[in-house]
Motif scaffolding. Structure first.
Motif, mmCIF file in Angstrom:
data_model
loop_
_atom_site.group_PDB
_atom_site.id
_atom_site.type_symbol
_atom_site.label_atom_id
_atom_site.label_comp_id
_atom_site.label_asym_id
_atom_site.label_seq_id
_atom_site.Cartn_x
_atom_site.Cartn_y
_atom_site.Cartn_z
ATOM 1 N N MET A 1 13.528 9.544 65.994
ATOM 2 C CA MET A 1 12.682 8.912 64.984
ATOM 3 C C MET A 1 13.513 7.947 64.146
ATOM 4 S SD MET A 1 9.683 8.576 63.560
ATOM 5 C CE MET A 1 8.638 10.036 63.823
ATOM 6 N N ILE A 2 13.122 6.676 64.132
ATOM 7 C CA ILE A 2 13.781 5.659 63.323
ATOM 8 C C ILE A 2 13.130 5.627 61.948
ATOM 9 C CG2 ILE A 2 14.308 3.190 63.097
ATOM 10 C CD1 ILE A 2 13.957 3.004 66.170
ATOM 11 N N GLY A 3 13.940 5.650 60.910
ATOM 12 C CA GLY A 3 13.443 5.554 59.544
ATOM 13 C C GLY A 3 14.285 4.589 58.749
ATOM 14 N N SER A 4 13.806 4.165 57.583
ATOM 15 C CA SER A 4 14.575 3.232 56.763
ATOM 16 C C SER A 4 14.199 3.361 55.298
ATOM 17 C CB SER A 4 14.341 1.786 57.229
ATOM 18 O OG SER A 4 12.974 1.434 57.078
ATOM 19 N N GLN A 5 15.124 2.959 54.461
ATOM 20 C CA GLN A 5 14.892 2.870 53.022
ATOM 21 C C GLN A 5 15.287 1.469 52.582
ATOM 22 O OE1 GLN A 5 17.248 6.195 51.527
ATOM 23 N NE2 GLN A 5 15.385 7.361 51.206
ATOM 24 N N ARG A 6 14.427 0.819 51.794
ATOM 25 C CA ARG A 6 14.664 -0.552 51.379
ATOM 26 C C ARG A 6 14.866 -0.645 49.881
ATOM 27 N NH1 ARG A 6 12.732 -3.876 55.593
ATOM 28 N NH2 ARG A 6 11.608 -2.691 57.169
ATOM 29 N N GLY A 7 15.592 -1.673 49.472
ATOM 30 C CA GLY A 7 15.795 -1.906 48.053
ATOM 31 C C GLY A 7 16.338 -3.307 47.841
ATOM 32 N N ILE A 8 16.537 -3.688 46.588
ATOM 33 C CA ILE A 8 17.099 -4.986 46.234
ATOM 34 C C ILE A 8 18.438 -4.772 45.541
ATOM 35 C CG2 ILE A 8 16.772 -7.123 44.923
ATOM 36 C CD1 ILE A 8 14.806 -6.833 47.183
ATOM 37 N N ASN A 9 19.462 -5.465 46.021
ATOM 38 C CA ASN A 9 20.767 -5.374 45.379
ATOM 39 C C ASN A 9 20.687 -5.988 43.985
ATOM 40 O OD1 ASN A 9 23.539 -6.701 44.703
ATOM 41 N ND2 ASN A 9 23.985 -5.096 46.195
ATOM 42 N N PRO A 10 21.035 -5.223 42.931
ATOM 43 C CA PRO A 10 20.871 -5.710 41.553
ATOM 44 C C PRO A 10 21.782 -6.870 41.189
ATOM 45 C CG PRO A 10 22.065 -3.630 41.589
ATOM 46 C CD PRO A 10 21.564 -3.859 42.975
ATOM 47 N N VAL A 11 22.917 -7.035 41.882
ATOM 48 C CA VAL A 11 23.853 -8.118 41.570
ATOM 49 C C VAL A 11 23.532 -9.382 42.355
ATOM 50 C CG1 VAL A 11 26.264 -8.845 41.609
ATOM 51 C CG2 VAL A 11 25.677 -6.497 40.967
ATOM 52 N N LEU A 12 23.374 -9.227 43.680
ATOM 53 C CA LEU A 12 23.173 -10.388 44.542
ATOM 54 C C LEU A 12 21.705 -10.747 44.746
ATOM 55 C CD1 LEU A 12 25.856 -9.646 47.275
ATOM 56 C CD2 LEU A 12 26.084 -11.010 45.205
ATOM 57 N N GLY A 13 20.813 -9.817 44.414
ATOM 58 C CA GLY A 13 19.392 -10.084 44.554
ATOM 59 C C GLY A 13 18.927 -10.216 45.978
ATOM 60 N N ILE A 14 19.602 -9.547 46.932
ATOM 61 C CA ILE A 14 19.219 -9.612 48.345
ATOM 62 C C ILE A 14 18.730 -8.238 48.810
ATOM 63 C CG2 ILE A 14 20.840 -11.467 48.856
ATOM 64 C CD1 ILE A 14 22.719 -9.401 50.063
ATOM 65 N N ASN A 15 18.028 -8.260 49.929
ATOM 66 C CA ASN A 15 17.499 -7.012 50.468
ATOM 67 C C ASN A 15 18.611 -6.066 50.905
ATOM 68 O OD1 ASN A 15 14.788 -7.787 50.222
ATOM 69 N ND2 ASN A 15 14.841 -8.858 52.180
ATOM 70 N N GLU A 16 18.423 -4.793 50.648
ATOM 71 C CA GLU A 16 19.312 -3.761 51.177
ATOM 72 C C GLU A 16 18.469 -2.824 52.033
ATOM 73 O OE1 GLU A 16 22.697 -3.205 47.730
ATOM 74 O OE2 GLU A 16 20.976 -1.881 47.719
ATOM 75 N N VAL A 17 18.954 -2.520 53.199
ATOM 76 C CA VAL A 17 18.223 -1.639 54.105
ATOM 77 C C VAL A 17 19.155 -0.561 54.630
ATOM 78 C CG1 VAL A 17 16.789 -1.488 56.169
ATOM 79 C CG2 VAL A 17 16.795 -3.597 54.819
ATOM 80 N N ASP B 1 21.357 13.825 62.965
ATOM 81 C CA ASP B 1 21.005 12.598 62.255
ATOM 82 C C ASP B 1 22.135 11.589 62.376
ATOM 83 O OD1 ASP B 1 18.489 13.428 61.257
ATOM 84 O OD2 ASP B 1 19.474 14.568 59.673
ATOM 85 N N ALA B 2 21.781 10.318 62.417
ATOM 86 C CA ALA B 2 22.761 9.235 62.400
ATOM 87 C C ALA B 2 22.225 8.162 61.474
ATOM 88 C CB ALA B 2 22.963 8.676 63.806
ATOM 89 N N LYS B 3 23.125 7.466 60.785
ATOM 90 C CA LYS B 3 22.655 6.440 59.853
ATOM 91 C C LYS B 3 23.599 5.249 59.826
ATOM 92 C CE LYS B 3 22.530 9.140 56.330
ATOM 93 N NZ LYS B 3 22.347 9.655 54.965
ATOM 94 N N ALA B 4 23.022 4.097 59.443
ATOM 95 C CA ALA B 4 23.802 2.861 59.306
ATOM 96 C C ALA B 4 23.203 2.064 58.163
ATOM 97 C CB ALA B 4 23.759 2.048 60.596
ATOM 98 N N ASP B 5 24.034 1.362 57.399
ATOM 99 C CA ASP B 5 23.573 0.581 56.260
ATOM 100 C C ASP B 5 23.652 -0.904 56.556
ATOM 101 O OD1 ASP B 5 23.149 2.845 54.755
ATOM 102 O OD2 ASP B 5 25.182 2.855 53.958
ATOM 103 N N SER B 6 22.700 -1.654 56.022
ATOM 104 C CA SER B 6 22.718 -3.100 56.105
ATOM 105 C C SER B 6 22.380 -3.654 54.730
ATOM 106 C CB SER B 6 21.681 -3.592 57.123
ATOM 107 O OG SER B 6 21.523 -4.983 57.048
ATOM 108 N N TYR B 7 23.073 -4.718 54.329
ATOM 109 C CA TYR B 7 22.813 -5.279 53.016
ATOM 110 C C TYR B 7 21.819 -6.432 53.041
ATOM 111 C CZ TYR B 7 25.986 -2.487 50.308
ATOM 112 O OH TYR B 7 26.572 -1.432 49.654
ATOM 113 N N SER B 8 21.259 -6.743 54.191
ATOM 114 C CA SER B 8 20.253 -7.787 54.247
ATOM 115 C C SER B 8 19.445 -7.634 55.520
ATOM 116 C CB SER B 8 20.900 -9.180 54.206
ATOM 117 O OG SER B 8 21.724 -9.365 55.341
ATOM 118 N N GLY B 9 18.306 -8.298 55.545
ATOM 119 C CA GLY B 9 17.480 -8.284 56.744
ATOM 120 C C GLY B 9 16.416 -7.209 56.707
ATOM 121 N N THR B 10 15.437 -7.355 57.590
ATOM 122 C CA THR B 10 14.334 -6.401 57.660
ATOM 123 C C THR B 10 14.114 -5.864 59.072
ATOM 124 O OG1 THR B 10 12.765 -8.235 57.996
ATOM 125 C CG2 THR B 10 13.134 -7.512 55.720
#
Length: 213
Positions: free
Chosen positions: A134-150, A169-178
């Motif tokens: 099962m693929i899941g994600s959490q999204r947000g906005i970086n408060p300093v750069l104002g870009i998407n965080e996923v 479980d396995a996880k990976a972070d990305s600071y931009s993109g959808t």
């Protein structure tokens, strides 16, 4: 002057953030490379059991609009996991075989945690195990750069009938993109060896075939 000072402070903060992110990215890459390990050592009894298992592999994504379990969407993800399962001697079913035997409605029901549908789907193929990703994600906005965080994660559940044998479980972070599906594929490329190793270790322990040291 105040405006110039404010801009300089913002640039310094952004640079510091970028530096921290570079460190975090390097650390994550190192951990991912460490996860690309050889198949674990298992007992002869467990290896023999694995050789007799037939695995139904299904993948879905949980999003804002619900669960997308259209299997053709995850062909590359499927391939990345399948080849690791085969390295342990397990037989897997191709996506074409799955589509031919199991209706999409049954796959959807499986991911709604309908135990009867899950068991019926496995029996139709003659599968002895079901591996659900099962693929899941959490999204947000970086408060300093104002870009998407996923933050992207994948949960894997190995089932024998309705009995859970292993959960990883396995996880990976990305600071931009959808593109969560693309990020999930990157995650599989980097961590699939470690994930399948842990699933197999859980399988062996659940079957009572843990190798003696």
């Amino acid at each position: 002057m105040r405006l110039i000072v404010a801009l300089l402070m913002l640039l310094v903060a952004a640079s510091a953030h970028a530096f921290r992110f570079s460190e975090e990215e390097a650390k994550a890459r190192a951990e991912a490379d460490a996860g690309k390990v050889a198949a674990i050592e298992i007992s002869p009894a467990c290896r023999k059991r694995l050789g007799g298992e037939r695995v139904l592999l299904l993948i879905a994504e949980r999003g804002n609009s619900g669960i997308n379990a259209e299997q053709s969407r995850y062909s590359l993800h499927f391939n990345g996991i399948e080849k690791r399962l085969r390295s342990y001697g397990m037989r897997t079913y191709s996506q074409a075989e799955i589509r031919k035997i199991i209706a999409q409605a049954e796959i959807d029901a499986h991911f709604r945690n309908d135990p009867d549908a899950a068991l019926a789907a496995a029996r139709k193929l003659g599968a002895t195990l079901t591996l659900r990703g099962m693929i899941g994600s959490q999204r947000g906005i970086n408060p300093v750069l104002g870009i998407n965080e996923v933050a992207v994660n994948m949960g894997f559940l190995l089932l024998a009938g309705n009995r859970s044998l292993a959960e990883v479980d396995a996880k990976a972070d990305s600071y931009s993109g959808t593109d969560t599906v693309g990020m999930a594929l990157k995650l599989i490329d980097e961590q699939a060896d470690a994930v399948v190793n842990r699933l197999v270790a859980g399988y062996c322990a659940g079957r009572g075939d843990t190798k003696k040291k």
